[in-house]
Design a protein around this motif. Structure first.
Motif, PDB file in Angstrom:
ATOM      1  N   LEU A 150       0.794  14.496 -17.515  1.00 40.61           N
ATOM      2  CA  LEU A 150       1.517  14.030 -16.339  1.00 40.61           C
ATOM      3  C   LEU A 150       0.808  14.442 -15.050  1.00 40.61           C
ATOM      4  CD1 LEU A 150       4.208  12.686 -15.387  1.00 40.61           C
ATOM      5  CD2 LEU A 150       5.113  14.997 -15.192  1.00 40.61           C
ATOM      6  N   THR A 202       9.609  14.889 -24.328  1.00 37.14           N
ATOM      7  CA  THR A 202       8.516  14.390 -25.162  1.00 37.14           C
ATOM      8  C   THR A 202       8.888  14.430 -26.636  1.00 37.14           C
ATOM      9  OG1 THR A 202       7.003  15.254 -23.517  1.00 37.14           O
ATOM     10  CG2 THR A 202       6.048  14.573 -25.601  1.00 37.14           C
ATOM     11  N   PHE A 252      -0.031  20.169 -22.613  1.00 38.07           N
ATOM     12  CA  PHE A 252       0.286  18.747 -22.632  1.00 38.07           C
ATOM     13  C   PHE A 252       0.451  18.204 -21.209  1.00 38.07           C
ATOM     14  CE2 PHE A 252       3.506  15.257 -23.361  1.00 38.07           C
ATOM     15  CZ  PHE A 252       2.543  14.339 -23.761  1.00 38.07           C
ATOM     16  N   PRO A 306       2.428   8.221 -18.233  1.00 35.75           N
ATOM     17  CA  PRO A 306       3.625   8.902 -18.715  1.00 35.75           C
ATOM     18  C   PRO A 306       4.787   8.784 -17.727  1.00 35.75           C
ATOM     19  CG  PRO A 306       2.011  10.488 -17.961  1.00 35.75           C
ATOM     20  CD  PRO A 306       1.357   9.155 -17.885  1.00 35.75           C
ATOM     21  N   GLU A 319      -2.059  12.262 -14.022  1.00 37.11           N
ATOM     22  CA  GLU A 319      -1.519  10.950 -13.673  1.00 37.11           C
ATOM     23  C   GLU A 319      -0.949  10.964 -12.258  1.00 37.11           C
ATOM     24  OE1 GLU A 319      -0.802   7.089 -14.066  1.00 37.11           O
ATOM     25  OE2 GLU A 319      -1.944   8.368 -15.450  1.00 37.11           O
ATOM     26  N   ASN A 346      -6.037  13.107 -21.015  1.00 38.10           N
ATOM     27  CA  ASN A 346      -5.737  11.669 -21.057  1.00 38.10           C
ATOM     28  C   ASN A 346      -4.269  11.325 -20.890  1.00 38.10           C
ATOM     29  OD1 ASN A 346      -8.487  11.084 -21.695  1.00 38.10           O
ATOM     30  ND2 ASN A 346      -8.047  11.833 -23.761  1.00 38.10           N
ATOM     31  N   PHE A 347      -3.402  12.138 -21.502  1.00 37.65           N
ATOM     32  CA  PHE A 347      -1.984  11.777 -21.529  1.00 37.65           C
ATOM     33  C   PHE A 347      -1.129  12.717 -20.675  1.00 37.65           C
ATOM     34  CE2 PHE A 347      -3.803  11.007 -25.838  1.00 37.65           C
ATOM     35  CZ  PHE A 347      -4.041   9.661 -25.658  1.00 37.65           C
ATOM     36  N   ILE A 373       4.406   8.550 -25.814  1.00 36.38           N
ATOM     37  CA  ILE A 373       3.771   9.854 -25.610  1.00 36.38           C
ATOM     38  C   ILE A 373       2.291   9.675 -25.352  1.00 36.38           C
ATOM     39  CG2 ILE A 373       3.237  12.061 -26.692  1.00 36.38           C
ATOM     40  CD1 ILE A 373       5.802  11.631 -28.402  1.00 36.38           C
ATOM     41  N   GLN A 374       1.646   8.903 -26.213  1.00 40.91           N
ATOM     42  CA  GLN A 374       0.209   8.659 -26.073  1.00 40.91           C
ATOM     43  C   GLN A 374      -0.020   7.523 -25.092  1.00 40.91           C
ATOM     44  OE1 GLN A 374      -0.722  11.168 -27.581  1.00 40.91           O
ATOM     45  NE2 GLN A 374      -1.027  10.967 -29.777  1.00 40.91           N
ATOM     46  N   SER A 375       0.552   7.698 -23.907  1.00 40.87           N
ATOM     47  CA  SER A 375       0.397   6.662 -22.895  1.00 40.87           C
ATOM     48  C   SER A 375      -0.304   7.271 -21.697  1.00 40.87           C
ATOM     49  CB  SER A 375       1.769   6.119 -22.499  1.00 40.87           C
ATOM     50  OG  SER A 375       1.713   5.603 -21.193  1.00 40.87           O
TER      51      SER A 375
END
Lengths: 298, 328
Positions: B165, A48, B157, A61, B168, B162-163, A56-58
Motif C-alpha cells: 500500500l 487482507t 506487506f 490495493p 502505491e 509490488n503489492f 491481494i495480489q493487486s
C-alpha cells in the motif's frame, strides 16, 4: 482529590499547560489521527486476511473489500497444520504463565517481607538477570536441552517442555521485580492482624497477600504470556526435526516462498496469532495499566 | 541462594519457643523461621534461574574459549582450547565491526524513537478528554499485543515492492520513483523499515509507563509551582522531570535491553540478515555463525561480547543518571 469547584475535571497536563479550548480540540483531532495511524497495520492485516486472492495480489490495493472470503483461513489450516501449532503455542504460553505466577509471587514475598542475610545481594542479582540478553544463551541452552533430552525426553530438544523451561526462567526476573512493589505495598499491620487472628505464614501468604496483589499478578501474566507467545528464536533453535511440535511464529514462514509470498495466508495466520493476545489484552487492560503503574511507583 | 542458608545457625529452636521468650521482636528482626521460609519460597525460582540462566551463562563464556564446530558438537573430535582465539578472530574481522556498528546504531534509533513517541503521546493523552484518549490507548495496546512475527509480516506487506500500500500511495501522490521500490534492498531503508516496526510495537510500554507517572503527580504540586510564578517550561523542567526521573530510567533501560537484542524482526523482515548480511545485528550474527555455520565457539564469543556491551551500556546509563540526579 476532585472538588466540586474544580469541575470540569481536567488531566494533570491540562492543569499544567492550561491550553485554550481550541487548543484542546486540535489536540483531540491529532490524538484520533495518531490512534488511527497506529491501528492501521492491524486493520490492514485483518482486511487482507479476508480478501480474495485477486485483490491481494493487486498493484492497486484498496482499503476495503466488497467480497470477503474465508479462503485464506482455510488455506492455513489445510496446507499448514495451523490448529496443531496454535495448540502448541497455547500450551507453552499457558503453562509458563501459570507456573511463573506461583514462582514469582513466592519469590517476591520472600524478597520483600522476610528479613534474611543476603537479601540485598539476591535483589541485585535479579536486577542483573534482567539485563542478561537471554538470546545470547541460545547456544549453551541448545546443548543443555540436548543432554536433558537423553534423561527427560519431554524437556529435551524437539519437545515443548524445552520451550516452557526456557521461557519460565526468562520471565521470572522481570516478574519478581514487578511483583515486589505490590507485595511491599501491603501494610505490615495487616500481617500482624492476621498473625494475631491465628493465621500462619502460609495462610497469610495465600489468603491475604495473593488476592491483594492481583493487579500486579495480572500485569505480570500478560507480559510473560506475550514473551512466550512471541518467541521465534528458541522455537526455531530447539524444535528442529519434530515439526508437529512447532509453535505459531514459525508456522507462518511456510507461506514465504521464493516464487512469491502467499500474502493472503500469511495475513490470515498473523491474524489468528494476534487475536488471542488482543482478546487477553482487552480483558485485562485496566489491570495491565494499573499494574504497570503500581510496579513503576514501587 | 546460599547466602540465606548461613543464617540458620540454630535451626532446632522451635518458633513457638522464641516467641514466648522474646515476644514478637525476635520474629520481626529475622528469626530462623523467616530464613527457612525464605529458602522455601525462593527455591523454585532459584533452582530454575541457576539451571537455565546462570549455568548457561557460565557455559557461554566457556564455549567461547574453545574451537567448537560440527565435529566437536557431535563428539567426533576432541575439544581444542583456543583461549582468546575466537575473540582475536572477531576483532580482526571487518564484518564483525560492521555488525557491531549496525547493532549500536539500530538499537539507538529504536530506543530514541520509542522513547520520544511514547513520551509525546503520554503527554498528549493527558491533555485530551476520555474518548480520544481511550481510542489512543486501544490502538497502542493493539500494537503492543501484536506478536513480533505478525507485526513483521504486516509491515513487510505494507511496504511490499509490488503489492504494498505504501508504494502505491506514494507513487499516487506523484512520487513516481516509488513505484516498484524495494525497501529491503538498500541497507538503510531496510533498517529503517525494521526500526519503524520495532518502534510501533515498543512505544506503548513507554507511553503507558509515562502516562501512569504523569497521573500520579499530585496536582497541588503543580499549582504551588504556578502560584510561585514558575513558567510552564520551568514547571515541566524543574518540577515534573525530576518526579518522572525514576520512570524514565525504567523505560529507557527496558528499551535498551529490548532493542539491543532484537532478533525476530530482523530475521523475518530482512530474511535472516539482509542481502549479503548487510542488516546483521549481533544477535542474528551469533545465530547464523552457530547454527547455520556450525561455529558454536565463535557464536558464543559474539554472545559474550553482546552480554558485556549490554551490561556496560546499562551501567553507564545508570551511573550518568545518578550523577546528574545528584547535581540538580
Amino acid at each position: 482529590m476532585t472538588t466540586a469547584a474544580r469541575a470540569p475535571k481536567r488531566g494533570l497536563i491540562g492543569r499544567v499547560l492550561p491550553g485554550k479550548r481550541p487548543g484542546r480540540t486540535l489536540a483531540e483531532i491529532a490524538t484520533v489521527l495518531v490512534a488511527a495511524t497506529i491501528a492501521f497495520p492491524l486493520y490492514w492485516m485483518v482486511l487482507t486476511a479476508f480478501k480474495p486472492d485477486g485483490q491481494i495480489q493487486s498493484t492497486d490495493p484498496r482499503p476495503w473489500t466488497l467480497s470477503p472470503t474465508l479462503e485464506n483461513f482455510r488455506q492455513v489450516f489445510t496446507v499448514d497444520d495451523f490448529g496443531r501449532y496454535f495448540l502448541n503455542s497455547v500450551i507453552v504460553a499457558g503453562v509458563v504463565v501459570l507456573i511463573s505466577l506461583v514462582m514469582s509471587f513466592l519469590a517476591a514475598v520472600a524478597l520483600t517481607r522476610f528479613r534474611f542475610r543476603g537479601r540485598t545481594v539476591l535483589l541485585i542479582m535479579i536486577l542483573v538477570a534482567q539485563m542478561v540478553p537471554v538470546e545470547a544463551l541460545t547456544i549453551p541452552l541448545f546443548f543443555l536441552m540436548r543432554s536433558v533430552g537423553s534423561v527427560a525426553p519431554w524437556f529435551g530438544l524437539n519437545h515443548l517442555g524445552s520451550l516452557i523451561l526456557v521461557h519460565l526462567a526468562f520471565s521470572l526476573p522481570f516478574a519478581i521485580w514487578m511483583l515486589r512493589g505490590f507485595v511491599a505495598a501491603v501494610p505490615a499491620e495487616l500481617e500482624e492482624a492476621a498473625t494475631l487472628d491465628g493465621a500462619g505464614r502460609f495462610r497469610f501468604t495465600w489468603q491475604v497477600l495473593f488476592p491483594l496483589v492481583a493487579p500486579g499478578l495480572v500485569a505480570m501474566s500478560v507480559l510473560s504470556f506475550i514473551h512466550a507467545w512471541n518467541d521465534f528464536l528458541f522455537a526455531k533453535t530447539f524444535i528442529i526435526s519434530a515439526t508437529e511440535n512447532q509453535t505459531l511464529p514459525l508456522a507462518i514462514l511456510v507461506f514465504f516462498k521464493p516464487t512469491g509470498n502467499d500474502w493472503g495466508a500469511i495475513m490470515a495466520g498473523s491474524t489468528l496469532m494476534t487475536i488471542p493476545v488482543l482478546v487477553f489484552f482487552v480483558f485485562v487492560q485496566r489491570h495491565l495499566v494499573s499494574g504497570i503503574a503500581g510496579a513503576v511507583k514501587a | 541462594m546460599t547466602a540465606e542458608l548461613t543464617t540458620e545457625s540454630d535451626p532446632r529452636t522451635p518458633p513457638g519457643d522464641t516467641e514466648t521468650r522474646h515476644g514478637h521482636r525476635r520474629r520481626r528482626s529475622g528469626g530462623n523461621g523467616q530464613a527457612r521460609a525464605a529458602v522455601l519460597y525462593l527455591a523454585p525460582a532459584g533452582v530454575l534461574l541457576i539451571a537455565v540462566m546462570a549455568y548457561p551463562l557460565y557455559q557461554l563464556v566457556q564455549l567461547s574459549l574453545y574451537e567448537y564446530g560440527q565435529a566437536q558438537a557431535s563428539g567426533g573430535a576432541p575439544l581444542e582450547f583456543l583461549g582468546l582465539g575466537n575473540y582475536a578472530t572477531l576483532l580482526s574481522d571487518s564484518r564483525f565491526w560492521m555488525v557491531l556498528v549496525n547493532t549500536c546504531g539500530f538499537a539507538a534509533v529504536c530506543v530514541l524513537g520509542s522513547l520520544s513517541v511514547g513520551i509525546a503521546l503520554a503527554v498528549l493523552a493527558g491533555r485530551v478528554r476520555w474518548l480520544p484518549r481511550t481510542l489512543l490507548f486501544l490502538a497502542a495496546l493493539g500494537a503492543w499485543a501484536t506478536p513480533a512475527v505478525a507485526g513483521s509480516t504486516v509491515w513487510l506487506f505494507l511496504f511490499d515492492q509490488n503489492f504494498g500500500l505504501v508504494n502505491e500511495v506514494l507513487s499516487g501522490l506523484g512520487w513516481q520513483g516509488m513505484e516498484g521500490f524495494s525497501w529491503t534492498y538498500d541497507r538503510f531503508t531496510a533498517f529503517g523499515l525494521v526500526a519503524g516496526e520495532v518502534i510501533w510495537c515498543s512505544f506503548p510500554f513507554v507511553m503507558v509507563t509515562m502516562y501512569a507517572g504523569i497521573k500520579a503527580i499530585p496536582g497541588e504540586i503543580v499549582e504551588a509551582a504556578s502560584l510561585d510564578g514558575a513558567s510552564t517550561w520551568r514547571t515541566a523542567r524543574s518540577v515534573l522531570l525530576p518526579m518522572l526521573r525514576p520512570l524514565l530510567i525504567i523505560a529507557t533501560i527496558q528499551s535498551i535491553i529490548w532493542d539491543f537484542k532484537i532478533f525476530t524482526q530482523i530475521y523475518v523482515m530482512t530474511d535472516g540478515g539482509g542481502i549479503a548480511g548487510q542488516n546483521l545485528v549481533l544477535n542474528v550474527y551469533a545465530y547464523q555463525e552457530a547454527f547455520a555455520g556450525s561455529n558454536y565457539g565463535l557464536g558464543s564469543a559474539i554472545g559474550v561480547v553482546m552480554t558485556g556491551l549490554l551490561l556496560l551500556i546499562t551501567v553507564i546509563y545508570l551511573w550518568a543518571q545518578r550523577t546528574t540526579g545528584e547535581n540538580t
